[in-house]
Design a protein around this motif. Structure first.
Motif, PDB file in Angstrom:
ATOM      1  N   LEU A   1       0.951  -0.823   0.220  1.00 20.89           N
ATOM      2  CA  LEU A   1       0.065   0.190  -0.118  1.00 20.89           C
ATOM      3  C   LEU A   1       1.131   1.331  -0.302  1.00 20.89           C
ATOM      4  O   LEU A   1       1.854   1.502   0.923  1.00 20.89           O
ATOM      5  CB  LEU A   1      -1.046  -0.233   1.426  1.00 20.89           C
ATOM      6  N   THR A   2       0.361   2.467  -1.073  1.00 20.55           N
ATOM      7  CA  THR A   2       1.044   3.809  -0.449  1.00 20.55           C
ATOM      8  C   THR A   2       0.358   5.184  -0.408  1.00 20.55           C
ATOM      9  O   THR A   2      -1.219   4.280  -0.404  1.00 20.55           O
ATOM     10  CB  THR A   2       1.160   3.735  -2.490  1.00 20.55           C
ATOM     11  N   GLU A   3       0.023   5.443  -0.043  1.00 20.33           N
ATOM     12  CA  GLU A   3      -0.277   6.725   0.727  1.00 20.33           C
ATOM     13  C   GLU A   3      -1.422   7.552  -0.654  1.00 20.33           C
ATOM     14  O   GLU A   3      -0.911   7.826  -1.734  1.00 20.33           O
ATOM     15  CB  GLU A   3      -0.086   7.552   0.765  1.00 20.33           C
ATOM     16  N   GLY A   4      -2.917   7.206  -0.024  1.00 24.83           N
ATOM     17  CA  GLY A   4      -3.567   7.881  -1.317  1.00 24.83           C
ATOM     18  C   GLY A   4      -3.861   9.618  -1.268  1.00 24.83           C
ATOM     19  O   GLY A   4      -2.814  10.242  -1.003  1.00 24.83           O
ATOM     20  N   SER A   5      -5.202   9.605  -1.600  1.00 23.46           N
ATOM     21  CA  SER A   5      -5.450  10.892  -1.320  1.00 23.46           C
ATOM     22  C   SER A   5      -7.003  11.117  -1.553  1.00 23.46           C
ATOM     23  O   SER A   5      -7.583  11.014  -2.025  1.00 23.46           O
ATOM     24  CB  SER A   5      -4.932  12.647  -2.129  1.00 23.46           C
ATOM     25  N   GLU A   6      -7.409  11.943  -0.028  1.00 17.77           N
ATOM     26  CA  GLU A   6      -8.594  12.230  -0.102  1.00 17.77           C
ATOM     27  C   GLU A   6     -10.271  12.425  -1.030  1.00 17.77           C
ATOM     28  O   GLU A   6     -11.253  12.354  -1.475  1.00 17.77           O
ATOM     29  CB  GLU A   6      -9.334  13.127   0.979  1.00 17.77           C
ATOM     30  N   GLU A   7      -9.129  13.044  -1.811  1.00 15.79           N
ATOM     31  CA  GLU A   7      -9.318  14.347  -3.000  1.00 15.79           C
ATOM     32  C   GLU A   7      -9.456  13.648  -4.041  1.00 15.79           C
ATOM     33  O   GLU A   7     -10.358  13.350  -5.264  1.00 15.79           O
ATOM     34  CB  GLU A   7      -8.690  15.488  -3.827  1.00 15.79           C
ATOM     35  N   ASN A   8      -8.670  11.969  -4.710  1.00 12.67           N
ATOM     36  CA  ASN A   8      -9.076  11.061  -5.644  1.00 12.67           C
ATOM     37  C   ASN A   8     -10.262  10.477  -5.153  1.00 12.67           C
ATOM     38  O   ASN A   8     -10.487   8.802  -5.337  1.00 12.67           O
ATOM     39  CB  ASN A   8      -8.065  10.143  -5.214  1.00 12.67           C
ATOM     40  N   ILE A   9     -11.900  10.744  -5.535  1.00 10.27           N
ATOM     41  CA  ILE A   9     -12.279  10.019  -5.678  1.00 10.27           C
ATOM     42  C   ILE A   9     -13.305   9.751  -7.112  1.00 10.27           C
ATOM     43  O   ILE A   9     -12.326   9.886  -7.674  1.00 10.27           O
ATOM     44  CB  ILE A   9     -13.786  10.733  -5.061  1.00 10.27           C
ATOM     45  N   LYS A  10     -13.992   7.884  -6.796  1.00 10.61           N
ATOM     46  CA  LYS A  10     -14.969   8.074  -7.728  1.00 10.61           C
ATOM     47  C   LYS A  10     -16.003   8.439  -8.057  1.00 10.61           C
ATOM     48  O   LYS A  10     -16.913   8.427  -6.763  1.00 10.61           O
ATOM     49  CB  LYS A  10     -14.735   6.575  -7.998  1.00 10.61           C
ATOM     50  N   VAL A  11     -15.838   8.806  -9.187  1.00  7.21           N
ATOM     51  CA  VAL A  11     -17.520   9.564  -9.753  1.00  7.21           C
ATOM     52  C   VAL A  11     -18.538   9.073  -9.870  1.00  7.21           C
ATOM     53  O   VAL A  11     -18.381   8.312 -11.115  1.00  7.21           O
ATOM     54  CB  VAL A  11     -16.844  10.720 -10.377  1.00  7.21           C
ATOM     55  N   THR A  12     -19.250   8.699  -8.788  1.00  5.15           N
ATOM     56  CA  THR A  12     -20.461   7.030  -9.237  1.00  5.15           C
ATOM     57  C   THR A  12     -21.848   7.806  -8.822  1.00  5.15           C
ATOM     58  O   THR A  12     -22.328   7.192 -10.082  1.00  5.15           O
ATOM     59  CB  THR A  12     -19.947   5.934  -8.519  1.00  5.15           C
TER      60      THR A  12
END
Lengths: 220, 220
Positions: free
Chosen positions: A194-205
């Protein structure tokens, strides 16, 4: 190592009320999918885009309309995300790094992408993840109990892999356990990093996600 | 059974960049906390509001400025949410139903509130929860593995309780396991009943959440 990005937009976007599949919806006057391409433009990588068969001509029209110039190859997907990725991986050579990314995650940051590629270069795979902000409970039929959210990570994309390994891993039949690419590699016996992602990296569904994405894009 | 709503807004809102504690920030020209009050206005209930000691005079000014007329009692909170709820519960009589609600959840729907109160009336408590939309992994130091999200529910508020029981349960010292009111009641030996919450019932804690809340409010 040579880098590839496989952008997966094979879905028909049935969850949004407008007729348009969600990957083509315009955000700040640009189709969502083009924002996703732009997020990777800093990276020296070849891009393969997986689209539903019936979305390819619309995509070509949109590219013309927006004079979209980021070079990429288009292939058609399959009924499940699994089949779309499998189809896209056929375009990726061995001995390279491939980042597999959800087309509807236009807000992915340069840092998130770089961390995942760096980890994959060192350890064979890198998967961005973030902590869970909300309290959760575990349910089991009638019973339910608190569950320590500190143990959980929400998984994002791009999930980056040594291409030889992920291609071999995808050489199997679809299984319900395959919720993402990491679970496919894992089923072939490899541990996940695992690496660090970000809160903003949302999936638009959902429609509300479009509003979030517009807000976030307006801040950049 | 007599109904009470305990709105908990004891926090100082340190996560938002503006100087204003988040419960007072204006959304569509009305402080966030007043939207939360409005969400409960259909319910025949007495409202108790818990505020940080140093926020009470600002709240009074805002009430005057906005001619805010929903009747309520204000009490001051404590260092942790636990202490704020404990302080608020002192104002609630025995043999009633009390819904404990996060002040920064202005989007709670009438359905969510009614379902939680109905369940509490029948079974002693009702706690709204929703499924998790994202793939998750469980981490344990260096190792991590997939975790079946179907087993998980994200917990929301209002969490509604038979007041006699929750007051007794709160008659204890703070424990790190207490992430919400349900975990406090549970520690006193009572099983928790989940009810259906809603996706829109978000907790406003980050700047992006304000944008989401404004979007959702504009749709109502």
């Amino acid at each position: 190592m040579e880098k590839y990005v496989l952008i997966v937009a094979g879905g028909e976007g049935s969850r949004l009320p407008s007729g348009m599949p969600k990957q083509f919806i315009e955000l700040n006057n640009l189709p969502l999918l083009m924002h996703t391409f732009r997020a990777f433009s800093f990276l020296d990588a070849s891009i393969v885009l997986v689209l539903p068969e019936n979305g390819i001509s619309l995509w070509e029209e949109l590219c013309q309309k927006h004079s979209f110039s980021i070079s990429h190859k288009v292939v058609s997907g399959g009924p499940e995300r699994f089949h779309s990725v499998k189809s896209g991986l056929k375009q990726i050579p061995d001995d390279a790094l491939v980042g597999i990314h959800d087309g509807v995650r236009p807000m992915v940051s340069r840092d998130t992408i770089e961390r995942a590629f760096d980890m994959a270069e060192r350890k064979g795979n890198g998967v961005p993840a973030i902590p869970l902000r909300e309290s959760v409970r575990e349910t089991d039929h009638a019973l339910n109990r608190p569950f320590d959210r500190k143990q959980l990570r929400i998984v994002q994309t791009p999930q980056v892999f040594f291409s030889t390994l992920i291609k071999k891993a995808y050489n199997c039949s679809f299984d319900e356990r395959f919720t993402d690419d990491a679970t496919v590699l894992e089923a072939a016996g490899f541990p996940i990093n695992l690496t660090e992602g970000s809160e903003e990296n949302i999936k638009v569904t959902l429609p509300v996600d479009l509003a979030i994405a517009e807000y976030l894009l307006s801040k950049h």
